[in-house]
Design a protein around this motif. Structure first.
Motif, PDB file in Angstrom:
ATOM      1  N   THR A  31       0.817  -1.214   0.000  1.00 57.51           N
ATOM      2  CA  THR A  31       0.000   0.000   0.000  1.00 57.51           C
ATOM      3  C   THR A  31       0.846   1.256   0.000  1.00 57.51           C
ATOM      4  O   THR A  31       0.512   2.246  -0.664  1.00 57.51           O
ATOM      5  CB  THR A  31      -0.938   0.009   1.226  1.00 57.51           C
ATOM      6  OG1 THR A  31      -1.835  -1.095   1.130  1.00 57.51           O
ATOM      7  CG2 THR A  31      -1.736   1.304   1.288  1.00 57.51           C
ATOM      8  N   ASN A  32       1.952   1.207   0.721  1.00 50.18           N
ATOM      9  CA  ASN A  32       2.813   2.383   0.848  1.00 50.18           C
ATOM     10  C   ASN A  32       4.006   2.374  -0.105  1.00 50.18           C
ATOM     11  O   ASN A  32       4.875   3.245  -0.010  1.00 50.18           O
ATOM     12  CB  ASN A  32       3.317   2.502   2.288  1.00 50.18           C
ATOM     13  CG  ASN A  32       2.198   2.756   3.271  1.00 50.18           C
ATOM     14  OD1 ASN A  32       1.565   3.804   3.270  1.00 50.18           O
ATOM     15  ND2 ASN A  32       1.925   1.774   4.133  1.00 50.18           N
ATOM     16  N   TYR A  33       4.043   1.400  -1.016  1.00 50.46           N
ATOM     17  CA  TYR A  33       5.143   1.294  -1.991  1.00 50.46           C
ATOM     18  C   TYR A  33       6.505   1.400  -1.293  1.00 50.46           C
ATOM     19  O   TYR A  33       7.365   2.192  -1.683  1.00 50.46           O
ATOM     20  CB  TYR A  33       5.013   2.386  -3.058  1.00 50.46           C
ATOM     21  CG  TYR A  33       3.925   2.113  -4.069  1.00 50.46           C
ATOM     22  CD1 TYR A  33       4.217   1.576  -5.321  1.00 50.46           C
ATOM     23  CD2 TYR A  33       2.586   2.389  -3.775  1.00 50.46           C
ATOM     24  CE1 TYR A  33       3.217   1.324  -6.246  1.00 50.46           C
ATOM     25  CE2 TYR A  33       1.572   2.133  -4.693  1.00 50.46           C
ATOM     26  CZ  TYR A  33       1.889   1.603  -5.917  1.00 50.46           C
ATOM     27  OH  TYR A  33       0.896   1.348  -6.838  1.00 50.46           O
ATOM     28  N   MET A  34       6.680   0.594  -0.266  1.00 50.06           N
ATOM     29  CA  MET A  34       7.907   0.679   0.528  1.00 50.06           C
ATOM     30  C   MET A  34       9.062  -0.055  -0.142  1.00 50.06           C
ATOM     31  O   MET A  34       8.893  -1.152  -0.679  1.00 50.06           O
ATOM     32  CB  MET A  34       7.675   0.129   1.927  1.00 50.06           C
ATOM     33  CG  MET A  34       6.885   1.061   2.824  1.00 50.06           C
ATOM     34  SD  MET A  34       6.954   0.558   4.548  1.00 50.06           S
ATOM     35  CE  MET A  34       6.310   2.056   5.331  1.00 50.06           C
ATOM     36  N   SER A  35      10.212   0.556  -0.066  1.00 54.27           N
ATOM     37  CA  SER A  35      11.436  -0.044  -0.587  1.00 54.27           C
ATOM     38  C   SER A  35      12.098  -0.864   0.515  1.00 54.27           C
ATOM     39  O   SER A  35      11.686  -0.846   1.681  1.00 54.27           O
ATOM     40  CB  SER A  35      12.395   1.051  -1.054  1.00 54.27           C
ATOM     41  OG  SER A  35      12.859   1.806   0.062  1.00 54.27           O
TER      42      SER A  35
END
Length: 244
Positions: free
Chosen positions: A196-200
């Motif tokens: 959802t948060n496009y986390m790396s």
């Protein structure tokens, strides 16, 4: 297989004189085309990273994000706030405009200019201006190293935003067994935090060291600890550091 264009047919040479002049008076340097293509491909990755960062800022700080759109057309403001993915930002913004939102994480005008300089270079590469930036692999390696330096700078500025997103995840519906979307905590973390948060990987690594004592007084604290442990188990530190 060569990708060098072949000479035009003899009966067509009258209208391709410009092509002929360019092809034989200005022959390409060996490896130049490959280096330029590699640069364009890496630029796409760089701009994706920037887009994901802007997406995270919008999620964590919607009021500040809305204020940063002062000067945009009203319909553009609404579209930007309603975008369902980071890639939709470019339906309303030029690439160079998106960097302005990095001021919301404390970046100066000078830093924003450094982040955005690659867009100008890419534009010169992508258009037939005759400008050559990269003649060999060493040149493209230097460009990539320069991009990665700016990626690290943005990541450092983004840490407070990542902490805000992680805290919101832990203290939100995901902490309540009756409200969370998935019974499997690993799925809850993977989908409602990471995806959802496009986390790396760098973002996840920062979440791993989040100070859970700051949430000690919150309801469902034990569930929050379980979610945090699930994150640690699903994303081992060695894997995150190797991929970051």
């Amino acid at each position: 297989m060569s990708i060098t264009p072949k000479s035009p047919a003899i009966n067509q040479q009258g209208w391709v004189q410009t092509w002929v002049t360019s092809q034989w008076k200005n022959p390409s340097i060996p490896g130049q085309l490959s280096a330029e293509i590699n640069s364009l491909a890496f630029h796409l990755l760089y701009m994706s990273f920037v887009s994901f960062s802007i997406w995270q800022i919008r999620l964590a700080r919607p009021n500040q994000f809305a204020m940063a759109m002062v000067g945009f057309r009203n319909e553009d403001e609404g579209d930007l706030m309603a975008c369902e993915s980071p890639f939709k930002f470019y339906d309303r913004l030029k690439e160079s405009q998106i960097f302005r939102f990095l001021k919301l994480i404390g970046c100066t005008n000078q830093q924003v200019g450094e982040f955005a300089k690659f867009v100008k270079r890419r534009n010169k590469i992508a258009h037939p201006t005759g400008t050559v930036f990269f003649n060999d692999q060493a040149a493209i390696d230097a460009e990539i190293a320069d991009m990665m330096k700016e990626v690290r700078n943005i990541e450092e500025h983004m840490q407070p935003v990542i902490a805000e997103l992680y805290r919101a995840f832990l203290s939100g519906e995901s902490a309540d067994p009756e409200l969370r979307q998935y019974t499997d905590l690993a799925d809850e973390v993977r989908i409602n935090l990471v995806h959802t948060n496009y986390m790396s990987n760098a973002d996840i690594a920062y979440c791993r060291v989040f100070d859970m004592s700051a949430l000690a007084a919150e309801p469902f604290h034990d569930e929050m600890l379980a979610l945090h442990q699930s994150l640690i188990d699903a994303y081992p530190s060695d894997d995150m550091e190797a991929a970051a």
